[in-house]
Motif scaffolding. Structure first.
Motif, mmCIF file in Angstrom:
data_model
loop_
_atom_site.group_PDB
_atom_site.id
_atom_site.type_symbol
_atom_site.label_atom_id
_atom_site.label_comp_id
_atom_site.label_asym_id
_atom_site.label_seq_id
_atom_site.Cartn_x
_atom_site.Cartn_y
_atom_site.Cartn_z
ATOM 1 N N TYR A 66 0.825 -1.202 0.000
ATOM 2 C CA TYR A 66 0.000 0.000 0.000
ATOM 3 C C TYR A 66 0.867 1.263 0.000
ATOM 4 N N CYS A 67 2.102 1.126 0.465
ATOM 5 C CA CYS A 67 3.023 2.267 0.483
ATOM 6 C C CYS A 67 3.862 2.347 -0.794
ATOM 7 N N HIS A 68 4.261 1.196 -1.337
ATOM 8 C CA HIS A 68 5.244 1.183 -2.421
ATOM 9 C C HIS A 68 4.781 0.462 -3.685
ATOM 10 N N GLY A 69 3.566 -0.073 -3.669
ATOM 11 C CA GLY A 69 3.125 -0.877 -4.803
ATOM 12 C C GLY A 69 3.105 -0.136 -6.128
ATOM 13 N N TRP A 70 2.642 1.104 -6.106
ATOM 14 C CA TRP A 70 2.516 1.858 -7.354
ATOM 15 C C TRP A 70 3.862 2.031 -8.050
ATOM 16 N N VAL A 108 5.111 3.656 17.810
ATOM 17 C CA VAL A 108 5.603 3.098 19.066
ATOM 18 C C VAL A 108 4.474 2.388 19.812
ATOM 19 N N ALA A 109 3.230 2.832 19.580
ATOM 20 C CA ALA A 109 2.077 2.222 20.235
ATOM 21 C C ALA A 109 1.234 1.383 19.280
ATOM 22 N N ALA A 110 1.342 1.645 17.976
ATOM 23 C CA ALA A 110 0.547 0.927 16.970
ATOM 24 C C ALA A 110 1.439 0.637 15.767
ATOM 25 N N PRO A 111 2.190 -0.460 15.793
ATOM 26 C CA PRO A 111 3.202 -0.711 14.761
ATOM 27 C C PRO A 111 2.662 -0.897 13.352
ATOM 28 N N MET A 112 1.398 -1.264 13.199
ATOM 29 C CA MET A 112 0.844 -1.478 11.868
ATOM 30 C C MET A 112 0.279 -0.196 11.259
ATOM 31 N N GLU A 113 0.284 0.894 12.018
ATOM 32 C CA GLU A 113 -0.323 2.141 11.552
ATOM 33 C C GLU A 113 0.509 2.785 10.452
ATOM 34 N N GLN A 114 -0.184 3.327 9.444
ATOM 35 C CA GLN A 114 0.501 4.063 8.389
ATOM 36 C C GLN A 114 0.625 5.532 8.776
ATOM 37 N N LEU A 115 1.246 6.320 7.884
ATOM 38 C CA LEU A 115 1.580 7.704 8.214
ATOM 39 C C LEU A 115 0.365 8.518 8.645
ATOM 40 N N ALA A 116 -0.707 8.455 7.862
ATOM 41 C CA ALA A 116 -1.886 9.265 8.176
ATOM 42 C C ALA A 116 -2.475 8.885 9.528
ATOM 43 N N GLY A 117 -2.552 7.583 9.804
ATOM 44 C CA GLY A 117 -3.097 7.127 11.075
ATOM 45 C C GLY A 117 -2.207 7.497 12.248
ATOM 46 N N ALA A 118 -0.886 7.398 12.048
ATOM 47 C CA ALA A 118 0.048 7.758 13.115
ATOM 48 C C ALA A 118 -0.048 9.245 13.436
ATOM 49 N N ALA A 119 -0.165 10.069 12.386
ATOM 50 C CA ALA A 119 -0.307 11.510 12.599
ATOM 51 C C ALA A 119 -1.616 11.820 13.320
ATOM 52 N N ALA A 120 -2.682 11.121 12.937
ATOM 53 C CA ALA A 120 -3.975 11.331 13.591
ATOM 54 C C ALA A 120 -3.907 10.952 15.067
ATOM 55 N N ALA A 121 -3.165 9.887 15.378
ATOM 56 C CA ALA A 121 -3.005 9.483 16.777
ATOM 57 C C ALA A 121 -2.294 10.574 17.567
ATOM 58 N N GLY A 122 -1.334 11.244 16.925
ATOM 59 C CA GLY A 122 -0.652 12.352 17.579
ATOM 60 C C GLY A 122 -1.595 13.502 17.882
ATOM 61 N N VAL A 123 -2.507 13.773 16.946
ATOM 62 C CA VAL A 123 -3.500 14.834 17.158
ATOM 63 C C VAL A 123 -4.417 14.483 18.325
ATOM 64 N N ARG A 124 -4.897 13.233 18.349
ATOM 65 C CA ARG A 124 -5.796 12.819 19.437
ATOM 66 C C ARG A 124 -5.093 12.899 20.788
ATOM 67 N N ALA A 125 -3.830 12.477 20.829
ATOM 68 C CA ALA A 125 -3.077 12.542 22.082
ATOM 69 C C ALA A 125 -2.872 13.993 22.511
ATOM 70 N N ALA A 126 -2.595 14.872 21.543
ATOM 71 C CA ALA A 126 -2.394 16.287 21.865
ATOM 72 C C ALA A 126 -3.661 16.898 22.454
ATOM 73 N N VAL A 127 -4.809 16.534 21.887
ATOM 74 C CA VAL A 127 -6.082 17.025 22.418
ATOM 75 C C VAL A 127 -6.290 16.524 23.849
ATOM 76 N N ALA A 128 -5.977 15.244 24.075
ATOM 77 C CA ALA A 128 -6.132 14.677 25.418
ATOM 78 C C ALA A 128 -5.199 15.355 26.414
ATOM 79 N N ILE A 129 -3.965 15.619 25.989
ATOM 80 C CA ILE A 129 -3.001 16.287 26.869
ATOM 81 C C ILE A 129 -3.468 17.700 27.190
ATOM 82 N N ASN A 130 -3.929 18.409 26.169
ATOM 83 C CA ASN A 130 -4.424 19.770 26.383
ATOM 84 C C ASN A 130 -5.598 19.773 27.362
ATOM 85 N N GLY A 131 -6.515 18.819 27.194
ATOM 86 C CA GLY A 131 -7.648 18.720 28.104
ATOM 87 C C GLY A 131 -7.208 18.435 29.524
ATOM 88 N N ASP A 132 -6.196 17.589 29.673
ATOM 89 C CA ASP A 132 -5.689 17.252 31.003
ATOM 90 C C ASP A 132 -5.046 18.465 31.662
#
Length: 241
Positions: free
Chosen positions: A44-48, A187-211
């Motif tokens: 999915y990353c290099h097939g094309w 580091v927490a989800a080894p099968m995640e691709q770039l977009a998903g990993a970046a989204a996880a960073g956004v969700r964590a940032a929101v959680a940290i800000n809320g905390d």
């Protein structure tokens, strides 16, 4: 506080671990030097980039046949290299039905021409032509910082086979078992691709800000109540004098 390699210390109220993972590759001469160029992993990353080209899949685990099937979506010139993993009869039949060639024998090296992969050599001297070689690395979390904090590192399994390790964290917020520490990305989800990993960073940032907001509110409330009690006592004493 976090101590850096140069000896400096960074202090913060919250910590987000996004250190990624390490791809542990099979021991094969020349393999690591071509990693990410024409030694690949994800269709999915290099097939094309290698569509319609001769692709060889190095059998290093139980998902080799599945890998061959996935890469067949991009090219009908797929060869499975059995390497050190014998194939079962049903697997051979499936590959034959799909038109996937099978090359027996241990792979001993890569052939590179003009800084491009041209093929692989087998122990018996045979050569298999390919312009891309697919391998299945082991995904090992870069968890040194987490380990220093005593956070657990879990084994990642797929279909009963171990494929790597990861730092245990909440799949939505990224919160770990240690108060004030979050994790996001591979580091927490080894099968995640770039977009998903970046989204996880956004969700964590929101959680940290809320905390942090919640903590700020609690401190302000405590200070307000403390000031109110102190002021009330002083006024009462003044009124009685």
């Amino acid at each position: 506080a976090v101590r850096c390699a140069d000896g400096s210390v960074v202090r913060a109220g919250r910590l987000l671990i996004a250190t990624g993972l390490v791809d542990e590759l099979p021991e094969l001469p020349g393999l690591r030097e071509r990693w990410g160029r024409d030694v690949l992993h994800c269709p999915y990353c290099h097939g094309w980039e290698v569509r319609d080209e001769p692709v060889a899949v190095l059998a290093t685990g139980p998902f080799a046949v599945h890998q061959a099937q996935m890469w067949r979506n991009w090219t009908d010139r797929v060869t499975l290299l059995t390497h050190l993993r014998p194939l079962a009869g049903e697997e051979r039949e499936l590959l034959s039905a799909l038109g996937v060639a099978v090359a027996e024998g241990e792979v001993t090296g890569l052939e590179v021409t003009g800084d491009r992969l041209a093929g692989v050599t087998l122990a018996g001297g045979a050569r298999v032509v390919c312009t891309a070689l697919v391998v299945g690395p082991r995904f090992t979390a870069r968890a040194g910082v987490a380990a220093s904090l005593g956070l657990p590192v879990a084994t990642v399994e797929r279909a009963g086979a171990e494929i790597g390790t990861c730092l245990e964290a909440d799949p939505v917020t990224g919160a770990t078992a240690l108060r004030g520490v979050w994790a996001a990305g591979n580091v927490a989800a080894p099968m995640e691709q770039l977009a998903g990993a970046a989204a996880a960073g956004v969700r964590a940032a929101v959680a940290i800000n809320g905390d942090l907001i919640e903590e700020e509110g609690l401190r302000a409330l405590e200070a307000h109540r403390a000031a109110g009690r102190g002021g009330g006592g002083a006024q009462g004493a003044s009124g009685r004098s």
